[in-house]
Design an enzyme around this catalytic site. Structure first.
Site, short mmCIF file in Angstrom:
data_model
loop_
_atom_site.label_atom_id
_atom_site.label_comp_id
_atom_site.label_asym_id
_atom_site.label_seq_id
_atom_site.Cartn_x
_atom_site.Cartn_y
_atom_site.Cartn_z
N SER A 215 7.04 1.46 0.48
CA SER A 215 6.24 1.03 -0.76
C SER A 215 7.12 2.19 -2.11
O SER A 215 8.02 1.17 -2.64
CB SER A 215 4.72 1.87 -1.46
OG SER A 215 4.82 2.53 -2.57
N ASP B 276 15.13 2.59 6.08
CA ASP B 276 14.41 2.24 4.91
C ASP B 276 14.79 1.56 3.90
O ASP B 276 14.93 0.41 3.82
CB ASP B 276 13.51 2.95 4.27
CG ASP B 276 12.34 3.79 4.96
OD1 ASP B 276 12.68 3.18 6.24
OD2 ASP B 276 10.82 4.60 4.93
N ALA C 169 10.68 0.48 -1.70
CA ALA C 169 10.95 -0.96 -2.50
C ALA C 169 10.94 -0.67 -4.46
O ALA C 169 11.24 -2.09 -4.65
CB ALA C 169 9.55 -1.68 -1.81
N LEU D 183 5.06 1.60 4.81
CA LEU D 183 5.36 0.44 4.63
C LEU D 183 6.51 0.76 3.39
O LEU D 183 6.94 -1.08 2.75
CB LEU D 183 4.53 -0.68 4.11
CG LEU D 183 3.03 -0.97 5.08
CD1 LEU D 183 1.97 -1.97 4.85
CD2 LEU D 183 4.24 -1.67 6.75
N PRO E 234 0.73 -1.32 -0.02
CA PRO E 234 0.00 -0.39 0.20
C PRO E 234 0.85 1.15 -0.19
O PRO E 234 1.89 1.26 0.41
CB PRO E 234 -0.59 0.07 1.60
CG PRO E 234 -0.71 -1.48 1.19
CD PRO E 234 0.74 -2.22 1.42
O1 PMV Z 1 9.06 6.24 5.42
P1 PMV Z 1 8.30 6.24 6.55
O2 PMV Z 1 7.36 6.60 7.14
O3 PMV Z 1 8.21 3.92 7.72
O4 PMV Z 1 8.98 6.36 7.56
C1 PMV Z 1 10.56 6.29 8.38
C2 PMV Z 1 11.25 6.53 9.97
C3 PMV Z 1 11.29 8.17 10.27
O5 PMV Z 1 12.24 7.92 10.84
C4 PMV Z 1 10.49 8.56 10.25
C5 PMV Z 1 11.74 8.47 8.20
C6 PMV Z 1 13.27 8.34 8.87
O6 PMV Z 1 13.88 8.39 7.82
O7 PMV Z 1 14.14 7.64 9.13
#
Ligand code: PMV
Length: 333
Positions: A108, A152, A111, A106, A101
């Site tokens: 997206s 991420d 990925a 998550l 989603p």
């Molecule tokens: O992309 P998201 O919404 O999963 O957020 C990543 C996590 C945060 O710590 C809020 C931002 C980051 O760059 O680490």
């Protein structure tokens, strides 16, 4: 035809504080994936990118007032530059799809970018190591989110649970116990990571000491989470996640919908629950067991989640603390 694929992700502990140098733990969601296909376009120059889920098609050479286009174009340009390929010579058609989603915390966008990098590399007869993929996708993250921590792109590129600290090599985590059973509940509300990070930044500017203390507390939860994972202590890990949710509430990134879903998951027997990602929308995650997962998922749905995805996170057998390969962009791979 060349193909690339990449998993979504969830953050177990440490979001937001990780932007300010504290550790975080993130896990891949290997059954929620984005894919990319690359083929030579018959009789043409230029690169065409089709984003099937968005119903959009972009020409690499055009300019669009659309952040998704900008991110995809930059991903393709950076990958081709790394591969040493002239983006203008010969025609390429790139098609991307995602089951993850969009804008729900998550991963997206991460990925999709990772899948594109992998597919382009395969098209040119290369397989890039995870650190290189991670560094390339970090550049896309900057376009998507402004000042990302890097968690991420790291967890998605390695597709392994990671203990991540900004500016340091990630540590790949392994579970000594069972797989993690997660119920992931979508509030249906888009989460804008850039805005959530900016909102926390504004609080930090207004009260640096108070917010730094909170980040320290969140970082300590991530440290304790690493120990809990090492010991296979799921009850402890769950408790740490619930404590982390309280800190995220205090930082102002939870919502009544997220709080309601977290509360319902805990009442239904989850070991722990929290929002995951930037917050202010997006998803809540609950740590469950094979015995409680159905009841927890049903409770999260009854509390208003538009969709609940139950998944298991496995670690592939390596042990905690294994340093990952160290190749970076610019190093031979
Ligand atoms: O992309 P998201 O919404 O999963 O957020 C990543 C996590 C945060 O710590 C809020 C931002 C980051 O760059 O680490």
């Amino acid at each position: 035809m060349a193909t690339g694929s990449a998993a979504g992700k969830a953050i177990l502990l440490g979001e937001h504080a990780v932007v300010y140098g504290r550790p975080a733990i993130a896990v891949p969601l290997s059954d929620l994936r984005a894919t990319a296909e690359v083929c030579a376009a018959a009789g043409g120059d230029g690169v065409c990118i089709r984003a099937l889920d968005l119903g959009k098609e972009y020409d690499l050479a055009e300019r669009y007032a659309d952040p998704a286009a900008e991110a995809l174009q930059a991903t393709v340009r950076n990958a081709l530059a790394y591969l040493g390929v002239d983006a203008t010579a010969g025609g390429l058609a790139i098609t991307v799809r995602s089951r993850i989603p969009v804008a729900r915390g998550l991963g997206s966008g991460t990925a999709v970018a990772t899948a594109v990098v992998r597919a382009l590399a395969q098209h040119h007869g290369r397989q890039l190591p995870a650190p290189v993929v991670s560094d390339l996708v970090f550049r896309t993250e900057v376009i998507l989110h402004g000042a990302p921590s890097g968690v991420d792109n790291t967890v998605v590129a390695y597709e392994r649970p990671v203990w991540f600290r900004r500016g340091r090599a990630p540590e790949l985590l392994a579970l000594d116990g069972d797989a993690l059973v997660l119920a992931i509940a979508d509030t249906g509300v888009p989460a804008n990571t850039r805005e959530a990070v900016a909102a926390v930044g504004a609080r930090h500017a207004a009260d640096p000491e108070g917010i730094e203390a909170r980040f320290d507390a969140i970082g300590a939860l991530a440290e304790a989470g690493r120990a809990a994972l090492r010991g296979g202590d799921m009850a402890r890990l769950g408790d740490l996640m619930t404590q982390n949710h309280e800190h995220l509430r205090a930082l102002g990134v939870s919502t009544p919908a997220l709080d309601g879903i977290v509360g319902a998951a805990l009442a239904a027997g989850a070991l722990g629950a929290k929002l995951s990602g930037g917050g202010r929308g997006g998803c809540a995650i609950a740590l469950t067991t094979t015995t409680t997962r159905d009841a927890v998922a049903a409770a999260m749905g009854a509390a208003g989640a538009v969709q609940v995805h139950v998944t298991e996170v496995h670690t592939g057998g390596a042990r905690c603390g294994v340093p990952p390969p160290t190749a970076r962009i610019g190093a031979p791979c």
